[in-house]
Design an enzyme around this catalytic site. Structure first.
Site, PDB file in Angstrom:
ATOM      1  N   VAL A   1      26.691  11.394  25.382  1.00  0.00           N
ATOM      2  CA  VAL A   1      25.229  11.442  25.488  1.00  0.00           C
ATOM      3  C   VAL A   1      24.640  12.262  24.337  1.00  0.00           C
ATOM      4  O   VAL A   1      23.632  11.905  23.739  1.00  0.00           O
ATOM      5  CB  VAL A   1      24.806  12.030  26.853  1.00  0.00           C
ATOM      6  N   ALA A   2      25.349  13.362  24.005  1.00  0.00           N
ATOM      7  CA  ALA A   2      24.826  14.226  22.942  1.00  0.00           C
ATOM      8  C   ALA A   2      24.717  13.474  21.631  1.00  0.00           C
ATOM      9  O   ALA A   2      23.768  13.670  20.871  1.00  0.00           O
ATOM     10  CB  ALA A   2      25.733  15.438  22.780  1.00  0.00           C
TER      11      ALA A   2
ATOM     12  N   GLU B   1      19.665   7.904  21.759  1.00  0.00           N
ATOM     13  CA  GLU B   1      19.098   6.859  22.623  1.00  0.00           C
ATOM     14  C   GLU B   1      17.600   6.584  22.422  1.00  0.00           C
ATOM     15  O   GLU B   1      17.190   5.454  22.364  1.00  0.00           O
ATOM     16  CB  GLU B   1      19.392   7.125  24.113  1.00  0.00           C
TER      17      GLU B   1
ATOM     18  N   ASP C   1      -6.417  -7.792  -8.856  1.00  0.00           N
ATOM     19  CA  ASP C   1      -7.582  -8.527  -9.359  1.00  0.00           C
ATOM     20  C   ASP C   1      -8.605  -7.503  -9.812  1.00  0.00           C
ATOM     21  O   ASP C   1      -8.553  -6.347  -9.399  1.00  0.00           O
ATOM     22  CB  ASP C   1      -8.270  -9.296  -8.205  1.00  0.00           C
TER      23      ASP C   1
ATOM     24  N   ASP D   1      -7.092 -13.497  -3.344  1.00  0.00           N
ATOM     25  CA  ASP D   1      -8.074 -13.938  -2.349  1.00  0.00           C
ATOM     26  C   ASP D   1      -8.151 -15.456  -2.232  1.00  0.00           C
ATOM     27  O   ASP D   1      -8.481 -15.987  -1.191  1.00  0.00           O
ATOM     28  CB  ASP D   1      -9.465 -13.359  -2.658  1.00  0.00           C
TER      29      ASP D   1
ATOM     30  N   GLU E   1      24.691  21.065  20.819  1.00  0.00           N
ATOM     31  CA  GLU E   1      25.059  20.481  22.118  1.00  0.00           C
ATOM     32  C   GLU E   1      26.571  20.291  22.197  1.00  0.00           C
ATOM     33  O   GLU E   1      27.177  20.413  23.266  1.00  0.00           O
ATOM     34  CB  GLU E   1      24.377  19.125  22.303  1.00  0.00           C
TER      35      GLU E   1
ATOM     36  N   THR F   1      13.930  17.754  26.767  1.00  0.00           N
ATOM     37  CA  THR F   1      13.140  18.666  25.930  1.00  0.00           C
ATOM     38  C   THR F   1      13.080  18.228  24.471  1.00  0.00           C
ATOM     39  O   THR F   1      12.129  18.530  23.768  1.00  0.00           O
ATOM     40  CB  THR F   1      13.718  20.087  26.003  1.00  0.00           C
ATOM     41  N   ASP F   2      14.126  17.502  24.029  1.00  0.00           N
ATOM     42  CA  ASP F   2      14.218  17.141  22.620  1.00  0.00           C
ATOM     43  C   ASP F   2      13.105  16.211  22.138  1.00  0.00           C
ATOM     44  O   ASP F   2      12.619  16.326  21.022  1.00  0.00           O
ATOM     45  CB  ASP F   2      15.556  16.424  22.434  1.00  0.00           C
TER      46      ASP F   2
HETATM   47  P1  ATP Z   1     -10.825 -11.776 -10.650  1.00  0.00           P
HETATM   48  O1  ATP Z   1      -9.720 -12.698 -10.997  1.00  0.00           O
HETATM   49  O2  ATP Z   1     -10.574 -10.392 -11.128  1.00  0.00           O
HETATM   50  O3  ATP Z   1     -11.270 -11.815  -9.244  1.00  0.00           O
HETATM   51  P2  ATP Z   1     -12.943 -13.491 -11.538  1.00  0.00           P
HETATM   52  O4  ATP Z   1     -13.803 -13.575 -10.346  1.00  0.00           O
HETATM   53  O5  ATP Z   1     -13.657 -13.465 -12.862  1.00  0.00           O
HETATM   54  O6  ATP Z   1     -12.046 -12.220 -11.585  1.00  0.00           O
HETATM   55  P3  ATP Z   1     -12.076 -16.145 -10.995  1.00  0.00           P
HETATM   56  O7  ATP Z   1     -12.688 -16.182  -9.659  1.00  0.00           O
HETATM   57  O8  ATP Z   1     -10.760 -16.786 -11.230  1.00  0.00           O
HETATM   58  O9  ATP Z   1     -11.907 -14.685 -11.519  1.00  0.00           O
HETATM   59  O10 ATP Z   1     -13.130 -16.756 -12.000  1.00  0.00           O
HETATM   60  C1  ATP Z   1     -12.796 -16.995 -13.319  1.00  0.00           C
HETATM   61  C2  ATP Z   1     -14.038 -17.272 -14.091  1.00  0.00           C
HETATM   62  O11 ATP Z   1     -14.655 -18.449 -13.596  1.00  0.00           O
HETATM   63  C3  ATP Z   1     -15.094 -16.193 -13.978  1.00  0.00           C
HETATM   64  O12 ATP Z   1     -14.894 -15.165 -14.901  1.00  0.00           O
HETATM   65  C4  ATP Z   1     -16.375 -16.959 -14.231  1.00  0.00           C
HETATM   66  O13 ATP Z   1     -16.581 -17.102 -15.604  1.00  0.00           O
HETATM   67  C5  ATP Z   1     -16.053 -18.321 -13.638  1.00  0.00           C
HETATM   68  N1  ATP Z   1     -16.596 -18.450 -12.277  1.00  0.00           N
HETATM   69  C6  ATP Z   1     -16.446 -17.598 -11.256  1.00  0.00           C
HETATM   70  N2  ATP Z   1     -17.087 -18.048 -10.174  1.00  0.00           N
HETATM   71  C7  ATP Z   1     -17.645 -19.207 -10.499  1.00  0.00           C
HETATM   72  C8  ATP Z   1     -18.444 -20.194  -9.818  1.00  0.00           C
HETATM   73  N3  ATP Z   1     -18.789 -20.038  -8.543  1.00  0.00           N
HETATM   74  N4  ATP Z   1     -18.858 -21.277 -10.482  1.00  0.00           N
HETATM   75  C9  ATP Z   1     -18.489 -21.440 -11.762  1.00  0.00           C
HETATM   76  N5  ATP Z   1     -17.774 -20.584 -12.459  1.00  0.00           N
HETATM   77  C10 ATP Z   1     -17.336 -19.478 -11.861  1.00  0.00           C
END
Ligand code: ATP
Length: 944
Positions: free
Chosen positions: A302-303, A307, A349, A666, A735, A765-766
């Site tokens: 046990v010691a 567990e 990004d 994203d 122990e 107690t531990d």
């Molecule tokens: P990060 O990659 O750091 O998020 P970002 O937003 O500039 O930066 P992207 O979203 O890949 O990267 O966009 C790349 C490029 O495309 C932008 O720098 C911009 O010039 C263009 N862009 C971004 N959004 C739009 C849009 N809604 N319509 C048209 N062109 C766009």
């Protein structure tokens, strides 16, 4: 939405779909759209909010229920069937059979208490993990009352019109009404990893889910956009039906748990070997009765078996993830805590993560004019104030065109609300900035969108970095409006609009535009370029159906119009976070879609790199060999104008360099890199469902600083686990030591600590102060250390040495001395050591007390590794102090209650003995403080 195992879907899909179900899907797919809308009492404006609310109340939420949840009773019982527990059950029986009934009952009681405690820990950990899941609701865009709005996925009802775009998860089963370039990843249903094209038209090949105009819950949009009518939700979807069949999946075991299981198993084997050896020695060497020898050996086992380890560690991890959640980082599995502490590189990004994602347009650039709309310059109703001069839009037709493109080639809506509220953006901040500017310029977007009917679109994608819409003018002409990154725009344009005249775009123009753009970029500003093309009678596109417009055919021979330049300031907390990373020897690599000059300007401004950093663009990256890239990644480097696909290669090459990589993302195309990274981090606010699904961690505020907090928390949780382990293991030595004394002297020294007393320490107690160690705050300097080496073990040599060779040994010596101290006071060595009776009870109680008081010192000493405990605050961890108080009270009760005295062989201690015990912790604590001071001193000397 629950995510199920892909292979399980595929494996059972043959069984699950009967003919009638197939026909049902086919019926919806074939039905006349108008009739279908009528059948669901909806229209092109969507449901009314009231109808949606009624339907939700009637049909229930759009969720997949866990129908095969494991029975709670079973989970409870499992805590009483571990090897250790079984051993204790058997020991109890043997003790009773050998007429040691109290001992038998006590062993069982201890077993029950321990099982309940483990169950409680398991339950608490589960609750903590479940609460995290609830913290990240998923949303979907639906059309209700004629307006687009974001609703919780759970609130989607049949009859809803959902608006999907790349990266969105399909929330329910739906029939497509309109779509543009739509591609859906249906691998979760079909096992087929290549996304399939979907269109509003009905085509049906043989097989399941093959209807082109149908969308199924659990699949994801990888490209394009769609408007679709929901016809089934929750458990009525195909996903829901399959889920019913596949639930009750296997539990996932994480590496850390595996390591702990392995550790527990190893220690159990060691314990068994020691137990058997002690059993043999007790019988043959000391000539102890068999039953007593067995119970004695059991004490040893046990010691040594840790567990409570696994449930306590799981609870500690779960609590750690809750603390991270409070700091805006949601971990999807407990395992990532460990990896976070090892992270050496963060690929981040720029937009929205390092910067605020709060875009404001502040410069407009046209071939014949530029406008500064910051400071004294601003846009107001129908006029641009440039310095003191007010320019009416009508005065500058190029400007009118620029503003018109920004208004119409835009999918974002901005509800500015009341003056106290923040503007509500449905779309992207970049487009929102355009909406706000055009609104200020007096453009009536609603009226304009009615006049200029949108015929189709080529949605934005981060590879070509453009977005286009095809519009019909009131005069019936077709126009293509395009906006995007300057490089992509210049590649698409061969003409330029210059003071109302369209002329060829010369090399000189190109240079002028690029130079102007660079000037802005050097200030860290970000730009969007705008262009258009009129589909005139001689245009090759004439006669092409909208559905057949492609970026290759439509985004070419454009007329360049101008630039809108916007600011997106760095997040204020980023400066500190970046410095913290530098001190913690974590490198940051900016990987952005933005232009090289803007990227470098921001990177140097916030201290990520020096001005000498190498900037590699997407095109250059394509030219680099793997070796060249790996070499570049060892130095200061920024990646700009890259596509998310590039990120995968960057992450992979970093890993080949031996780095542990955290990578943010994203968009839908970030998913491979997020999966590839050791820690994939998705943006909770702006991230797509696909990115969130692929990630290990989700930032609820999209903020880089939260990654750094999570790493700090990850390092803390791991180091707390080590503190906890050190604490638990170090008591094993004192122990076991009394039993060794007993054996070595062939029983001449009676057992200084009885089996029940060993159980008291080990299972009672531990654990209490140990729980407190799990919530220790970060030790000062935690982020001044380099990351933990990869694959280092939780139980390392340093901990083993400290546990057994330092803390354990000292506690053994002190507790044995305590035992002899009582006997000495009562005449030993002139009289023999007491083997029974009140003196024996008193002496063993002192051993027990001394071990507990040594543990009090150990609990304090374990709180920090090398810092002084005073630097984290002597009383800052209340849980440890509570554990200590309970421990002492428990000892008092064991000594004073007659029934317990009998079971635990204890006796009340006198004041001299209490004083002896009370004197133990302080010198031990001060000695350890001295040792830590020396270590710190030596470290500083070795560094200087
Ligand atoms: P990060 O990659 O750091 O998020 P970002 O937003 O500039 O930066 P992207 O979203 O890949 O990267 O966009 C790349 C490029 O495309 C932008 O720098 C911009 O010039 C263009 N862009 C971004 N959004 C739009 C849009 N809604 N319509 C048209 N062109 C766009």
């Amino acid at each position: 939405m629950m995510v199920l195992n892909t292979s399980q879907f595929s494996a059972i899909r043959g069984e699950r779909m009967n003919k009638s179900e197939l026909t049902q899907i086919d019926d919806v797919a074939k039905a006349d759209l108008k009739q279908l809308l009528m059948q669901y009492h909806t229209s092109s404006n969507g449901l009314t909010s009231q109808a949606a609310a009624d339907r939700l109340a009637q049909d229930g939420p759009n969720t997949i229920r866990n129908v095969k949840k494991r029975s709670e009773i079973l989970v409870f019982i499992e805590n009483f069937t571990s090897m250790m527990a079984i051993l204790l059950w058997i020991s109890g029986i043997i003790a009773m059979a050998a007429h040691m009934v109290e001992l038998g009952i006590a062993i069982w009681a201890v077993n029950v208490i321990n099982g309940c405690f483990s169950y409680w820990q398991q339950h608490a950990a589960q609750k903590a993990t479940d609460s995290l899941k609830k913290m990240l609701p998923s949303y979907v865009k639906v059309r209700r009352d004629g307006q687009s709005l974001r609703v919780n996925t759970e609130d989607v009802v049949t009859g809803d019109l959902i608006e999907l775009q790349a990266g969105d998860a399909v929330p329910a089963d739906a029939r497509i009404i309109t779509s543009a370039n739509l591609e859906i990843d249906e691998s979760s249903l079909t096992g087929e990893s290549v996304p399939v094209d979907k269109t509003p038209e009905y085509h049906h090949d043989q097989g399941e889910f093959s209807q082109d105009n149908m969308l199924f819950a659990g699949t994801v949009t990888t490209n394009g956009t769609a408007l679709a009518l929901v016809y089934a939700t929750g458990m009525d979807t195909e996903f829901g039906r399959i889920a019913t069949l596949t639930q009750g999946q296997k539990k996932v075991v994480y590496p850390l748990q595996r390591e702990l299981n392995h550790l527990t198993r190893q220690l159990t084997i060691i314990a068994m070997v020691i137990g058997i050896a002690f059993f043999g020695l007790a019988i043959f060497f000391v000539h102890y009765p068999v039953a007593n020898s067995f119970i004695f050996a059991l004490g040893m086992i046990v010691a040594f078996i840790p567990e409570g380890l696994l449930p306590t560690v799981t609870l500690s991890l779960a609590q750690g993830t809750q603390r991270m959640a409070k700091r805006h980082a949601l971990l999807k599995n407990l395992n990532s805590v460990e990896t976070l502490g090892e992270t050496t590189v963060i690929c981040s990004d720029k937009t929205g993560t390092l910067t605020q994602n709060q875009m404001t347009v502040n410069h407009l650039w046209l071939a014949g004019n530029t406008y500064d709309v910051t400071g004294t310059g601003y846009v107001t109703n129908g006029k641009i104030m440039a310095g003191n001069q007010a320019v009416s839009l009508e005065q500058d037709s190029d400007l009118t065109t620029l503003i018109r493109i920004a208004t119409l080639d835009n999918d974002t809506s901005v509800d500015e609300g009341t003056s106290n509220e923040k503007a509500k953006i449905l779309g992207t901040p970049t487009e929102a900035a355009l909406v706000i500017l055009t609104r200020k310029a007096g453009e009536d977007r609603q009226a304009l969108t009615k006049q200029f009917e949108r015929l189709g679109e080529l949605p934005f994608d981060s590879k070509r970095k453009l977005m286009s819409t095809i519009t019909k003018t009131p005069a019936g002409n077709w126009l293509i409006y395009t906006k995007g990154a300057l490089g992509s725009e210049l590649a698409a344009c061969d003409r330029i609009l210059d003071k109302g005249v369209v002329r060829p775009l010369t090399e000189q123009d190109r240079q002028r535009i690029v130079a102007a753009n660079e000037q802005y970029a050097r200030e860290g500003l970000r730009s969007l370029a705008f262009s258009y093309r009129e589909v005139t009678a001689d245009d090759p596109l004439v006669g092409t159906k909208i559905a057949d417009y492609t970026p290759q055919t439509a985004e070419t021979h454009m007329v360049f119009v101008g630039l809108m330049v916007m600011s997106d300031p760095p997040r204020p907390e980023i400066y500190d976070a970046v410095q913290k990373c530098h001190r913690a020897r974590i490198r940051i690599i900016m990987v952005t879609g933005d232009s090289p000059v803007t990227a470098k300007s921001i990177a140097t401004k916030i201290g990520i790199t020096s001005a000498n950093a190498r900037v590699i663009s997407g095109d250059e990256l394509d030219q680099l060999s793997d070796d060249e890239l790996r070499q570049a990644l060892k130095g200061e480097v920024i990646f700009a104008r890259v596509a998310p696909e590039h990120k995968f290669r960057i992450v992979s090459m970093c890993q080949k360099n031996g780095e542990i990589v955290a990578s943010t993302g994203d968009g839908v195309n970030d998913a491979p890199a997020l999966k590839r990274a050791d820690i994939g981090i998705a943006m909770g606010v702006t991230g797509t469902d696909v990115a969130k699904d692929a990630a290990d961690m989700i930032l609820t505020d999209d903020n880089f600083a939260s990654i750094v907090s999570a790493i700090e928390e990850g390092r803390t949780v791991y180091s707390n686990l080590q503190k906890f382990l050190l604490y638990i293991l170090n008591s094993n030595v004192p122990e076991a030591a009394p039993s060794v004394v007993f054996l070595l002297t062939r029983g001449l020294v009676p057992l200084p600590l009885t089996v029940m007393q060993i159980l008291t320490v080990d299972l009672g107690t531990d654990l209490l102060p140990a729980l407190g160690l799990g919530i220790e705050k970060p030790e000062p300097g935690m982020m001044d250390q380099p990351p933990r080496p990869q694959n280092s073990h939780l139980l390392n040599r340093q901990i083993i040495w400290k546990a057994f060779g330092l803390y354990g040994l000292v506690a053994s010596i002190i507790s044995t001395c305590a035992y002899f101290f009582v006997n000495y006071v009562h005449g030993w060595p002139n009289v023999a050591l007491a083997a029974s009776g009140s003196l024996y009870a008193q002496a063993t109680t002192m051993t027990l007390g001394a071990i507990i008081f040594c543990q009090i010192a150990a609990a304090m000493n374990c709180r920090t590794q090398i810092s002084s405990v005073f630097s984290v605050g002597l009383f800052s961890n209340r849980r440890i102090w509570l554990g200590i108080v309970v421990e002492i009270v428990l000892l008092g009760i064991l000594m004073e209650v007659p029934l317990l005295q009998e079971i635990f062989n204890t006796a009340p201690l006198n004041s001299a003995e209490w004083l002896f015990l009370a004197c133990i912790p302080i010198p031990l604590f001060l000695l350890e403080e001295g040792r830590k001071l020396l270590v710190r001193h030596l470290r500083v000397r070795s560094q200087s």
